[in-house]
Scaffold this active site. Structure first.
Site, short mmCIF file in Angstrom:
data_model
loop_
_atom_site.label_atom_id
_atom_site.label_comp_id
_atom_site.label_asym_id
_atom_site.label_seq_id
_atom_site.Cartn_x
_atom_site.Cartn_y
_atom_site.Cartn_z
CD1 TRP A 103 48.05 -2.16 59.12
CD2 TRP A 103 45.91 -1.80 59.69
NE1 TRP A 103 47.83 -0.80 59.11
CE2 TRP A 103 46.54 -0.55 59.44
CE3 TRP A 103 44.56 -1.82 60.07
CZ2 TRP A 103 45.85 0.67 59.57
CZ3 TRP A 103 43.89 -0.61 60.19
CH2 TRP A 103 44.53 0.61 59.94
CG ASP A 173 44.86 -6.08 54.70
OD1 ASP A 173 44.96 -5.39 53.67
OD2 ASP A 173 44.80 -5.60 55.85
CE LYS A 197 46.34 2.77 54.32
NZ LYS A 197 46.19 1.61 55.15
#
Ligand code: PLP
Length: 363
Positions: A103, A173, A197
């Site tokens: 990511w 993030d 998530k």
């Protein structure tokens, strides 16, 4: 098992707390006497404004978000933030990124479209199985920010100590760890999280941004929707927002407050993760993929000695009623995502299953 629900170990979209789903079901056809579902409601109505305002207030209380930070609900999920961050924050056209896995690599690729990216630390050399030392980074004077993916969902690492950014704003993030443990928001310039998530339904990101980083003077080609200022000035109601996601996230914020807040969730998450890691450490068949000190409490990647056996375990787990234990296609193996809403019983059941598998397959 009232609803015959499966233990879903997916990395996202992921499980939501059952009491929250029940409450949502109860309000689905007629939200609190409004005569309609939240899905059918005007985003300009008083009743929705209250849903939005309560969601923000509960999130602020949960995280202790200081007044000089704005909370934004933005569509486009996590991926749009890879672009919005550099579009809005790169004023000198240079930013530092720490590369810790899949990511952060995506974030880096996107930021390169807007300016110069300096990768100031990386764990690429050992397959992203650890968090690099970030105590003395080489950060240029004119860098606009330092970026981390605080929990790498695919690789299974977490920052337990934040980088020394040498005074530059830290951008994080937090998608796969949001609200999993207490967070000192004042240490960050901007925190963002895709909500599917650890919070609610997919398609939205929450952005927590310090006011001085919300720029008025952006390149005029930056589209209106992609400016943080647009959302900050309109209570995230510039256009029709993802009302449903805001509503569901608000339910989860309230639920977490009622559960005792982030300290309590952290305790529970530590207990759940310990069950699984202790098993992996004692197993002769399975092993964890991350160095112990940087292991994520949320995403636990692990392997057997062979790809064939990994696939066999995944198939057997599916037959035993566990879902989504296959590792991400980019890294293989297995992965158990054990977010806030995964009950401890789910992790216990998984460990029992893996233990039995191991003894049934002893050489
Ligand atoms: C899932 C995820 C994203 C991307 O989220 P989308 O909503 O699918 O775009 C970004 N960062 C991390 C850490 C993630 O886990």
């Amino acid at each position: 098992m009232k609803y015959n629900r499966t233990y879903n170990f997916s990395a996202g979209p992921a499980m939501m707390p059952e009491p929250v789903l029940e409450e949502i079901a109860g309000e689905l056809l007629n939200y609190r006497g409004s005569g309609m579902s939240v899905m059918e409601m005007s985003h300009r109505s008083k009743v929705f404004q209250q849903i939005r305002d309560e969601a923000e207030a509960d999130l602020r209380a949960l995280m202790g978000i200081p007044d000089q930070y704005k909370v934004l609900f933005v569509q486009g999920g996590g991926t749009l933030e890879f672009a919005m961050v550099p579009m809005n924050l790169m004023r000198n056209g240079i930013a530092c990124y720490i590369e810790t896995g899949a990511w952060s690599k995506k974030a880096i690729a996107e930021a390169k479209r807007y300016g110069e990216v300096r990768i100031v630390a990386s764990s690429k050399d050992r397959n992203f199985s650890y968090i690099p030392d970030c105590s003395d980074l080489d950060i240029p004077q004119n860098a606009d920010y330092v970026y981390i993916c605080e929990n790498e969902t695919i690789n299974g690492t977490t920052f337990y100590r934040l980088p020394d950014t040498k005074g530059k704003p830290l951008v994080s993030d937090q998608s796969s760890m949001f609200l999993s443990r207490p967070c000192d928001v004042s240490k960050y310039g901007l925190i963002w999280a895709g909500v599917q998530k650890n919070v609610g339904p997919a398609g939205m990101a929450i952005v927590i941004v310090r006011e001085d980083l919300i720029s008025e003077e952006l390149d005029e080609r930056v589209p209106t929707y992609l400016r943080y200022k647009t959302h900050a000035d309109s209570d995230s109601l510039y256009n029709t927002p993802n009302c449903w996601a805001i509503y569901c996230c608000g339910k989860v914020f309230r639920y977490l407050r009622d559960m005792g807040g982030l300290e309590v969730m952290h305790q529970r998450n530590q207990e759940k993760a310990k069950l699984l890691y202790d098993f992996l450490d004692s197993s002769a068949l399975f092993s964890g993929a991350v160095v112990p000190q940087d292991r994520s409490l949320m995403n636990v990647p692990f392997v057997t000695p062979s790809k064939e056996q990994d696939a066999d375990v995944v198939a057997a787990s599916k037959a035993a009623g566990f879902d989504n234990l296959k590792g991400h296609k980019s890294v293989g193996g297995l992965r158990a995502s054990i977010y806030n809403a995964m009950p401890k019983e789910g992790v216990e059941a998984l460990v029992d299953f893996l233990r039995e598998y191991e003894s049934a397959h002893k050489a």
